[in-house]
Design an enzyme around this catalytic site. Structure first.
Site, PDB file in Angstrom:
ATOM      1  N   SER A  61       0.821  -1.220   0.000  1.00 36.65           N
ATOM      2  CA  SER A  61       0.000   0.000   0.000  1.00 36.65           C
ATOM      3  C   SER A  61       0.849   1.261   0.000  1.00 36.65           C
ATOM      4  O   SER A  61       0.391   2.323  -0.404  1.00 36.65           O
ATOM      5  CB  SER A  61      -0.861   0.074   1.259  1.00 36.65           C
ATOM      6  OG  SER A  61      -1.839  -0.876   1.225  1.00 36.65           O
ATOM      7  N   GLY A  94       1.460  -0.400   8.243  1.00 36.73           N
ATOM      8  CA  GLY A  94       2.281   0.809   8.329  1.00 36.73           C
ATOM      9  C   GLY A  94       2.890   1.312   7.031  1.00 36.73           C
ATOM     10  O   GLY A  94       3.794   2.134   7.045  1.00 36.73           O
ATOM     11  N   ASP A 123     -10.511   3.623  17.657  1.00 33.70           N
ATOM     12  CA  ASP A 123     -11.355   3.749  16.459  1.00 33.70           C
ATOM     13  C   ASP A 123     -11.025   5.047  15.695  1.00 33.70           C
ATOM     14  O   ASP A 123     -11.102   6.142  16.260  1.00 33.70           O
ATOM     15  CB  ASP A 123     -12.823   3.759  16.910  1.00 33.70           C
ATOM     16  CG  ASP A 123     -13.773   3.710  15.722  1.00 33.70           C
ATOM     17  OD1 ASP A 123     -13.337   3.982  14.587  1.00 33.70           O
ATOM     18  OD2 ASP A 123     -14.963   3.413  15.933  1.00 33.70           O
ATOM     19  N   ASP A 183      -6.708   5.305   5.172  1.00 32.57           N
ATOM     20  CA  ASP A 183      -6.830   4.155   4.264  1.00 32.57           C
ATOM     21  C   ASP A 183      -7.754   3.096   4.891  1.00 32.57           C
ATOM     22  O   ASP A 183      -7.596   1.909   4.651  1.00 32.57           O
ATOM     23  CB  ASP A 183      -5.409   3.576   4.029  1.00 32.57           C
ATOM     24  CG  ASP A 183      -5.351   2.597   2.868  1.00 32.57           C
ATOM     25  OD1 ASP A 183      -6.253   2.628   2.011  1.00 32.57           O
ATOM     26  OD2 ASP A 183      -4.406   1.792   2.818  1.00 32.57           O
ATOM     27  N   LYS A 229     -12.926   3.289  -0.938  1.00 37.70           N
ATOM     28  CA  LYS A 229     -13.097   1.945  -1.513  1.00 37.70           C
ATOM     29  C   LYS A 229     -14.443   1.919  -2.225  1.00 37.70           C
ATOM     30  O   LYS A 229     -15.466   2.311  -1.660  1.00 37.70           O
ATOM     31  CB  LYS A 229     -13.082   0.878  -0.406  1.00 37.70           C
ATOM     32  CG  LYS A 229     -12.019   1.080   0.665  1.00 37.70           C
ATOM     33  CD  LYS A 229     -10.616   0.779   0.194  1.00 37.70           C
ATOM     34  CE  LYS A 229      -9.593   1.139   1.263  1.00 37.70           C
ATOM     35  NZ  LYS A 229      -8.211   1.124   0.793  1.00 37.70           N
TER      36      LYS A 229
HETATM   37  C1  LIG Z   1      -6.040  -1.337   3.849  1.00 39.37           C
HETATM   38  S1  LIG Z   1      -5.535  -1.450   5.485  1.00 39.37           S
HETATM   39  C2  LIG Z   1      -4.435  -0.115   5.662  1.00 39.37           C
HETATM   40  C3  LIG Z   1      -3.080  -0.375   5.088  1.00 39.37           C
HETATM   41  C4  LIG Z   1      -2.104   0.724   5.437  1.00 39.37           C
HETATM   42  N1  LIG Z   1      -2.465   1.990   4.809  1.00 39.37           N
HETATM   43  C5  LIG Z   1      -0.704   0.380   5.024  1.00 39.37           C
HETATM   44  O1  LIG Z   1      -0.170   1.047   4.134  1.00 39.37           O
HETATM   45  O2  LIG Z   1      -0.123  -0.533   5.583  1.00 39.37           O
HETATM   46  C6  LIG Z   1      -6.922  -0.900   6.361  1.00 39.37           C
HETATM   47  C7  LIG Z   1      -6.719  -0.797   7.848  1.00 39.37           C
HETATM   48  O3  LIG Z   1      -7.792  -0.041   8.369  1.00 39.37           O
HETATM   49  C8  LIG Z   1      -8.040  -0.488   9.677  1.00 39.37           C
HETATM   50  N2  LIG Z   1      -9.358  -0.023  10.098  1.00 39.37           N
HETATM   51  C9  LIG Z   1     -10.559  -0.320   9.563  1.00 39.37           C
HETATM   52  N3  LIG Z   1     -11.537   0.322  10.234  1.00 39.37           N
HETATM   53  C10 LIG Z   1     -10.922   1.050  11.207  1.00 39.37           C
HETATM   54  C11 LIG Z   1     -11.392   1.927  12.220  1.00 39.37           C
HETATM   55  N4  LIG Z   1     -12.687   2.184  12.365  1.00 39.37           N
HETATM   56  N5  LIG Z   1     -10.485   2.515  13.031  1.00 39.37           N
HETATM   57  C12 LIG Z   1      -9.158   2.268  12.860  1.00 39.37           C
HETATM   58  N6  LIG Z   1      -8.672   1.442  11.927  1.00 39.37           N
HETATM   59  C13 LIG Z   1      -9.534   0.837  11.107  1.00 39.37           C
HETATM   60  C14 LIG Z   1      -7.886  -1.992   9.580  1.00 39.37           C
HETATM   61  O4  LIG Z   1      -7.588  -2.543  10.839  1.00 39.37           O
HETATM   62  C15 LIG Z   1      -6.719  -2.122   8.592  1.00 39.37           C
HETATM   63  O5  LIG Z   1      -5.497  -2.309   9.260  1.00 39.37           O
END
Ligand SMILES: C[S@@+](CC[C@H](N)C(=O)[O-])C[C@H]1O[C@@H](n2cnc3c(N)ncnc32)[C@H](O)[C@@H]1O
Length: 368
Positions: A197, A232, A269, A285, A314
């Site tokens: 990512s 990360g 959250d 993201d 998304k």
């Molecule tokens: C696509 S991944 C992110 C990848 C990240 N941008 C990277 O480059 O490694 C989406 C992330 O969003 C987190 N996520 C989803 N809903 C969330 C929320 N309400 N609060 C915090 N994190 C959330 C998930 O746990 C997941 O790790």
């Protein structure tokens, strides 16, 4: 019989012909032709253009044929990777043993500073790269001899190959297309980045920020919040620029990245968290409903929690274009209501985006 001296043959004019544009060819992510076509039709329709879009599913391209008082450039469109102005309503056809003659015949009288050989981002398209290598040099050499190739010319020719024996013929001028061939930035995956990512954010910085903006906004001393940060990849990008990051996610962050000393991780959250002090950047993201993310971005910018934001929407639903427009209006509305001024609000389906688009929003503030 006439006795007077015959009139001298008129010298062939060196002035280049300004060709008529007969339509557009948009390259796009395969599977997004419907969105790409709908966006082109909407953009051109608002200008009263007369024409129609045509595409085959999963072909990675859309053809729009018609007349318009104005043509879009690639940056005007979310789902087009590259927009080429067509000079012929039909593709050029050639035989495998001589592709050069019909190409030069089509270009006769015109002048181009370059000739680009392009293809849609499909397996069939990629299979043409050997042919391009064999064709490029002799084609340029022949075009040079016929004075079609001219460094001073503003137009660049594009041949978008359908297969080995046919190609669409079009042109662009600087500023109309992205600087990356076929709109595809060739980015190397950094060995120690925690996830692929990371390339999305690299591309987003390169696309949305000018070199001057990158200098101003990606540097030590700035702060960011990364919502949905794990493992990360995006945080890693920010850290590479010396930016201090607050990473929000219930998951686990890459341990090596945490050793940089520039990252604080809170397992909470992302829809509830707010920083104690305003940050320069908000990046997000999280996999969530696009409208919910857009509302969150709008709120952060409206209440001054962040000055600028890069965020991913998304788009699993069928009405992807409408959803992007809805999210754009949502952010615009929220920021406007707060009395703040939006300096930038742009969306793009980046090359590294899949079923998603990336947004960039900034309110008018200066960094300290
Ligand atoms: C696509 S991944 C992110 C990848 C990240 N941008 C990277 O480059 O490694 C989406 C992330 O969003 C987190 N996520 C989803 N809903 C969330 C929320 N309400 N609060 C915090 N994190 C959330 C998930 O746990 C997941 O790790």
């Amino acid at each position: 019989m006439t006795t007077s001296n015959p009139a001298p043959n008129p010298k062939p004019s060196k002035k280049a012909v300004k060709p008529a544009i007969v339509g557009l060819l948009s390259l796009c992510r395969p599977g997004f032709e419907r969105e790409c076509a709908a966006e082109l039709e909407r953009w051109l329709g608002e200008l009263g253009a007369d024409g129609y879009a045509n595409f085959e599913k999963i072909s990675g391209q859309v053809i729009w044929i018609g007349t318009s008082p104005k043509w879009p450039v690639t940056r005007d469109l979310v789902f087009s990777r590259q927009v080429i102005r067509l000079l012929d309503k039909k593709p050029l056809y050639f035989e495998a043993r001589d592709r050069i003659t019909p190409i030069l015949t089509a270009m006769a009288g015109m002048k181009f500073s370059a000739i680009y050989l392009d293809h849609p981002d499909t397996n069939d398209g990629k299979a043409l790269s050997d042919l391009f290598e064999r064709l490029q040099r002799p084609l340029l050499s022949a075009a040079g001899k016929q004075e079609i190739l001219d460094r001073e010319a503003t137009m660049r020719a594009h041949l978008v190959f359908i297969d080995g024996t046919s190609a669409w013929f079009g042109m662009s001028e600087p500023g109309q297309t992205l600087r990356w061939p076929m709109g595809i930035p060739r980015l190397k995956m950094p060995a120690d980045a925690p996830s692929r990512s990371t390339l999305k954010l690299t591309e987003a910085f390169a696309y949305f920020l000018s070199p001057e903006e990158q200098k101003e906004w990606l540097r030590e001393g700035l702060t960011a919040v990364d919502l949905g940060a794990c493992p990360g990849g995006w945080t890693w990008q920010l850290v590479q620029h010396g930016i201090q990051v607050i990473a929000i996610d219930n998951g686990a962050m890459n341990e090596k990245l945490m050793e940089s000393g520039l990252v604080e991780h809170f397992k909470t959250d992302g829809f509830i968290y707010r920083p104690k002090r305003p940050v320069h950047w908000l990046v997000c993201d999280m996999v969530e409903q696009p409208a919910r993310v857009a509302e969150l971005i709008g709120d952060w910018l409206a209440d001054g929690a962040a000055g600028r934001a890069i965020f991913n929407l998304k788009l699993p639903m069928k009405t992807r274009l409408d959803e992007v427009m809805f999210c754009r209006d949502l952010i615009e509305g929220i920021v406007k209501k707060s009395g703040k001024k939006l300096e930038r609000l742009e969306f793009r389906q980046l090359y590294h985006d899949r079923e998603e688009v990336t947004g960039y929003a900034a309110v008018a503030v200066r960094p300290e």
